[in-house]
Design an enzyme around this catalytic site. Structure first.
Site, PDB file in Angstrom:
ATOM      1  N   GLU A  18       0.789   0.300   9.711  1.00  0.00           N
ATOM      2  CA  GLU A  18      -1.244   0.181  10.228  1.00  0.00           C
ATOM      3  C   GLU A  18      -1.576   1.185  10.302  1.00  0.00           C
ATOM      4  O   GLU A  18      -2.363   0.929  11.293  1.00  0.00           O
ATOM      5  CB  GLU A  18      -1.458  -1.195  10.901  1.00  0.00           C
ATOM      6  CG  GLU A  18      -0.022  -2.308  10.580  1.00  0.00           C
ATOM      7  CD  GLU A  18      -0.785  -3.091   9.753  1.00  0.00           C
ATOM      8  OE1 GLU A  18      -1.599  -2.428   8.416  1.00  0.00           O
ATOM      9  OE2 GLU A  18       0.004  -4.376   9.692  1.00  0.00           O
TER      10      GLU A  18
ATOM     11  N   GLY B 210      18.724  -1.784  34.166  1.00  0.00           N
ATOM     12  CA  GLY B 210      20.309  -0.407  34.341  1.00  0.00           C
ATOM     13  C   GLY B 210      21.149  -1.002  32.537  1.00  0.00           C
ATOM     14  O   GLY B 210      20.534  -0.965  31.636  1.00  0.00           O
TER      15      GLY B 210
ATOM     16  N   LEU C 150       0.570  -1.335   0.015  1.00  0.00           N
ATOM     17  CA  LEU C 150       0.047   0.393   0.517  1.00  0.00           C
ATOM     18  C   LEU C 150       0.604   1.076   0.368  1.00  0.00           C
ATOM     19  O   LEU C 150       0.998   1.995  -0.634  1.00  0.00           O
ATOM     20  CB  LEU C 150      -0.868   0.066   0.962  1.00  0.00           C
ATOM     21  CG  LEU C 150      -2.479   1.148   1.106  1.00  0.00           C
ATOM     22  CD1 LEU C 150      -2.844   1.463   0.463  1.00  0.00           C
ATOM     23  CD2 LEU C 150      -2.905   1.371   2.650  1.00  0.00           C
TER      24      LEU C 150
ATOM     25  N   GLY D 211       5.527   8.281  -1.993  1.00  0.00           N
ATOM     26  CA  GLY D 211       5.244  10.414  -1.545  1.00  0.00           C
ATOM     27  C   GLY D 211       3.439   9.607  -0.966  1.00  0.00           C
ATOM     28  O   GLY D 211       3.361  10.939  -0.993  1.00  0.00           O
TER      29      GLY D 211
ATOM     30  N   ARG E 129     -12.611  12.517  14.415  1.00  0.00           N
ATOM     31  CA  ARG E 129     -13.248  12.562  13.456  1.00  0.00           C
ATOM     32  C   ARG E 129     -14.874  12.063  13.630  1.00  0.00           C
ATOM     33  O   ARG E 129     -16.055  11.842  13.120  1.00  0.00           O
ATOM     34  CB  ARG E 129     -12.779  11.661  12.214  1.00  0.00           C
ATOM     35  CG  ARG E 129     -13.984  11.823  11.041  1.00  0.00           C
ATOM     36  CD  ARG E 129     -12.918  11.647   9.493  1.00  0.00           C
ATOM     37  NE  ARG E 129     -11.978  11.948   9.738  1.00  0.00           N
ATOM     38  CZ  ARG E 129     -10.780  11.182   8.919  1.00  0.00           C
ATOM     39  NH1 ARG E 129     -10.582  10.030   8.872  1.00  0.00           N
ATOM     40  NH2 ARG E 129      -9.637  12.224   9.174  1.00  0.00           N
TER      41      ARG E 129
END
Length: 378
Positions: A361, A337, A123, A127, A373
């Site tokens: 994801e 530590g 997917l 860009g 939303r």
């Protein structure tokens, strides 16, 4: 195991045993040498973990989303990076099983469920990350084929896997112009970028996937033209539960490592476990882990039931669990530590492996956008 059925407890036990015996002893080596543990994953597939929520008639296990979450959490205690790849593979097989026709299901799913073959989800582009609907990879229809051009970035398994589920543009701009094609390795014009050097997730290769005049049969399209973005988003709802479950496993393992270290390590003449500050921090870590687990399991149940609020609950669970579990692992490292910063100690690998879960994801910033939303639209 609280609240789980006897069957789910059995799944959990099988997965925990597999993680302890087949994954945990090799986790550091897979990370250091960047080994993609194909044979180990095929052993996991023999237990039904190659197509966990895929229908049984094509080789899947036919289990629920909650069962899947339980299994991925358990496996992730052994190697988070490998389990995370398996979760992506499972998502791809589910997409073909759910949106493919009978011929496609029977052609692709059996060999993927057995992990004879492996799948990658394509997917993200150089860009378009969070703004997935702006993707540019194009597929021009020519008779009964598509000609595919473009590139995908950050593809888990890229170059080493056999099947690529690709989101590409067959129509105009925006989400409605996106379709989903399935490509097989060896397709002329399909090539791969260099293997990326990553902070974590080193047991799975990550490369760019490049398409140069790839000819793909129309018969390899999942669903209708223009349905690709919807398929991608439905896949990601489950993917968010899966990756959150992987974070739970890493956090669970890290709490146990911290618990052991506090008991064994002495400072100022007594075990660290006697220090009330560290006791309180450990208590907070365990409490946040249980809260995150309940949230993830609730979202998994909602997705399985097809509830209207499933997508927003998946986003909430992914946001909360990946943030909280990273904080838990990071605190466990702090409790070790200086030892926690050494690669001899597993806690640092859990920290490195789950950091990316807050990004992929759908970034946790995008998860916040989805939740906001939903609230503001009433």
């Amino acid at each position: 195991s609280t609240g789980l059925t006897e069957e789910q407890k059995e799944f959990q036990k099988v997965a925990l045993d597999f993680a302890a015996k087949e994954m945990a002893p090799h986790m550091a080596e897979w990370d250091e040498k960047e080994i993609f543990p194909v044979e180990t994953m095929r052993k996991a597939a023999q237990l039904g973990f190659g197509g966990i929520y895929v229908k049984p008639d094509v080789g899947g296990s036919g289990l629920s989303r909650l069962d899947t979450s339980i299994i991925f959490e358990a496996l992730s205690t052994g190697c988070t990076s490998t389990t995370a790849y398996m979760s992506i593979h499972n998502m791809c097989v589910w997409m073909i099983d759910t949106f493919g026709n009978e011929e496609q299901r029977r052609r692709f799913c059996p060999s993927l469920c057995s992990m004879e073959k492996f799948a990658s989800y394509c997917l993200t582009e150089p860009g378009s990350g969070s703004d997935a609907a702006s993707l540019l990879t194009s597929a021009q229809r020519k008779g009964d084929t598509y000609v595919l051009n473009g590139s995908k970035a950050f593809i888990s398994g890229g170059g080493d896997t056999d099947v690529y589920v690709v989101m590409c543009r067959t129509g105009g701009p925006g989400p409605k112009g996106i379709s989903c094609l399935v490509l097989e390795k060896g397709t002329p014009g399909l090539s791969f970028g260099k293997k990326e050097k990553k902070v974590g997730w080193n047991s799975q290769p990550t490369r760019a996937v490049i398409f140069e005049d790839c000819v793909v049969p129309v018969g390899n399209r999942l669903g209708a033209e223009g349905q690709g973005f919807s398929i991608a988003m439905k896949g990601l709802n489950g993917g968010r539960i899966n990756i959150a479950s992987c974070s739970l496993g890493a956090a669970h393992a890290s709490v146990l490592l911290a618990q052991e270290h506090l008991t064994v390590r002495k400072q100022f003449g007594e075990p660290l476990a006697n220090n009330q500050y560290l006791q309180f921090r450990l208590a907070e870590m365990a409490t946040r882990l249980v809260a995150a687990r309940l949230m993830v399991r609730n979202a998994a149940w909602a997705l399985q039931e097809g509830r209207e609020d499933a997508a927003v609950l998946c986003s909430m669970a992914k946001l909360f669990a990946t943030d909280e579990c990273f904080a838990i692992c990071n605190q466990a490292l702090q409790m070790h530590g200086g030892y926690g910063y050494l690669k001899d100690y597993a806690v640092q690998q859990f920290v490195r492996d789950i950091r990316v879960h807050q990004i992929l994801e759908g970034t946790n910033e995008v998860m916040r956008m989805i939740v906001a939303r939903n609230l503001l639209q009433g």
